[in-house]
Design a protein around this motif. Structure first.
Motif: not given
Lengths: 279, 296
Positions: A152, A155, A138, A142
């Protein structure tokens, strides 16, 4: 004389530790055979060639360096030289924030999935596809959307710790004994009160188990994430010290990652014990 | 039967067949009524749907057909007026004895403050003989004590009807006996309307005023209503010395052993709305001269 199992286990643990340190020390100790060479050449070759010193630090080197770090955990000499405490603090902060958001999202959603067979079936394909994705996959997305490396990383922590909690909450809620639900029903307890007074305490051990798995995964992932995003954190510290070729600091960081991971796990284990009920 | 406090009117329970059309009928066209203050007992073999009848009465299950009327109103779902004592006691294990009962009390009287709830719960803890165990958790209690908590929880909300689903079947014989005594004492004291499921003939004979005999399922029907001929002040110890005891017991046993299987075939004109009421009584010359005959 038979001592308690605990005592004997401690003795064995200490023996293993001492044996490990001993072997480590012997393997990395200064060897006597050093070839004679000109001082000019010796300068180029470094300690390994001149004094027979292994490139791998021994336990005494690591111990001395560790003591140095522990004495000054919070010094800050600019972006590339911060104390271990500060680096760990950054990592724990990111993990804490990402994990907290995951708790806020996963537990209510898990309740919904656990209580509603419709939502369970409807959301199942999404969960099945999203769950096996490596959290680091991801990261580019991100970085592109959030445009902030630190956020990020948070996240990524969120996305990796949300699944075990979500699935365990949904499972725990769905597996609450029918008879307990029936007790609440015969007492005309409303949906909200039922969720908090019957389902939550009944599912709490399962939910906490999910949270414990999540914190472990989050701590695994933060090191990798910080190696990617850089800047601060224990993961960045490891990579930075690798670039500095300071194996001593890398070993210390590895040790610290283990200790903090253990502490996080123990905290969650304690919470789990608090909500577990004997039957 | 002058009043119909509980009136089950033509209920049926069917489950859709696992494959193909059609449905399995557990029971159908079941009519049953009971006046206030009585103790009724359904007895029948496993699979006759007696637990389903009780769950429908409790509102935990819905009939496929028919309605149940309690105190002049058709029931819709569960209600605090109908307390259930579960076979598995169903105590909340994370709460103490006091917590479990207080939970029920505060569910009924939501505006009561904590002290009032606890005081009310305490009276029912005392009533079932658990004084001193208020702060124990269910895991620290024996099976009999757990079921006492279950009884106290049901009684504490002062329900119109108490529903019991084989409440003592998981207990040992001695504990079961003392709990039956408790239940009999408490229900007589409070005039509690009670409805119980059992497969224990002696339990039914000791506790019930009326015993409802159900035939075997699927397709079970209410075959007979047996009025208990034993005196109201009966005690468990000398129940078997009463002259009507064996007449009653044999009648029920005969039904369970043979007639529950053959009833539907041998009684083609059975009218489920007018189920025969039977009062087994001692008819032959007494063989035990020391006993005086029944008062009724």
């Amino acid at each position: 004389m038979i001592k308690s199992l605990r005592f004997r286990a401690a003795v064995v643990s200490i023996a293993i530790f001492l044996a490990f340190i001993g072997v480590w020390h012997l393997a990395t100790r200064q060897t006597a055979s050093v070839g004679t060479m000109s001082p000019e050449y010796a300068k180029l070759m470094g300690l390994t060639a001149t004094s027979g010193k292994s490139a791998m630090p021994g336990p005494l080197d690591v111990g001395a360096k560790l003591w140095e770090h522990l004495k000054r955990p919070f010094y800050d000499n600019g972006p590339n030289d911060k104390g271990l405490g500060i680096q760990l603090g950054y990592s724990i902060g990111r993990v804490g924030l990402g994990y907290l958001i995951a708790v806020i999202v996963a537990i209510p959603l898990g309740f919904l999935i656990g209580m509603s067979p419709l939502m369970n079936k409807a959301l199942d394909p999404f969960i099945q596809v999203l769950k096996p994705i490596s959290p680091l996959a991801w990261m580019p997305l991100a970085l592109y959307t959030i445009k902030d490396s630190s956020l990020s990383a948070i996240f990524v922590i969120f996305i990796c710790s949300v699944w075990p909690m979500l699935l365990n909450t949904a499972f725990g809620v769905a597996a609450v004994r029918k008879e307990w639900i029936n007790v609440a029903r015969t007492l005309e307890v409303g949906t909200f009160r039922r969720a908090f007074t019957v389902i939550l305490p009944a599912a709490a051990p399962t939910i906490l188990t999910g949270m414990r798995i999540s914190i472990g995964i989050a701590w695994l992932v933060i090191v990798a994430a910080e190696m990617l995003v850089g800047g601060t954190g224990i993961g960045y510290f490891v990579w930075n010290e690798w670039n500095n070729l300071s194996i001593t600091n890398v070993i210390i960081a590895i040790l610290m990652i283990g200790v903090v991971g253990m502490l996080l796990d123990q905290i969650l284990a304690r919470f789990t014990r608090m909500v577990t009920f004997p039957e | 039967m002058t009043t119909k406090f509980i009136s089950i009117e033509g209920i049926a329970k069917r489950y859709p067949a696992s494959q193909g059309p059609g449905a399995t009928t557990i029971f159908e066209d079941l009519w049953l009524s009971m006046p206030s203050g009585e103790f009724g007992c359904i007895i029948g073999h496993s699979g006759c749907g007696k637990t389903t009848v009780l769950n429908i009465l409790a509102g935990l299950d819905e009939p496929s057909e028919g309605t149940v009327i309690v105190d002049g109103q058709a029931i819709a779902g569960t209600s605090l007026d109908r307390a259930v004592i579960f076979q598995s006691h169903a105590l909340l294990p994370w709460l103490t004895v006091m917590g479990n009962i207080a939970y029920a009390v505060s569910s009924k009287w939501r505006k009561w403050d904590k002290t009032k709830v606890r005081a009310h719960a305490q009276t029912y803890i005392d009533k079932v003989g658990l004084t001193g165990s208020e702060h124990k958790r269910p895991s620290e209690l024996s099976g009999g004590m757990k079921q006492r908590v279950g009884i106290a929880r049901a009684l504490s909300i002062t329900p119109k009807i108490m529903l019991m689903d084989e409440p003592f079947s998981a207990l040992d014989a001695l504990t079961r006996g003392t709990l039956q005594d408790e239940v009999r004492r408490v229900t007589l004291e409070t005039g509690q309307t009670t409805f119980m499921i059992t497969h224990d003939v002696d339990e039914a004979m000791y506790l019930a005023d009326k015993i409802f005999l159900m035939t075997n399922g699927p397709g079970a029907v209410l075959a007979e209503i047996v009025e208990n001929p034993l005196p109201r002040d009966r005690s468990r110890i000398d129940l078997h010395k009463h002259p009507h005891y064996y007449a009653l017991r044999n009648h029920i046993i005969d039904f369970l052993v043979t007639r529950s299987k053959t009833f539907t075939a041998t009684t083609p004109h059975h009218d489920p709305r007018h189920v025969p009421v039977i009062r087994p009584a001692f008819t032959e010359a007494p063989t035990m001269p020391s006993l005086h005959s029944a008062t009724r």
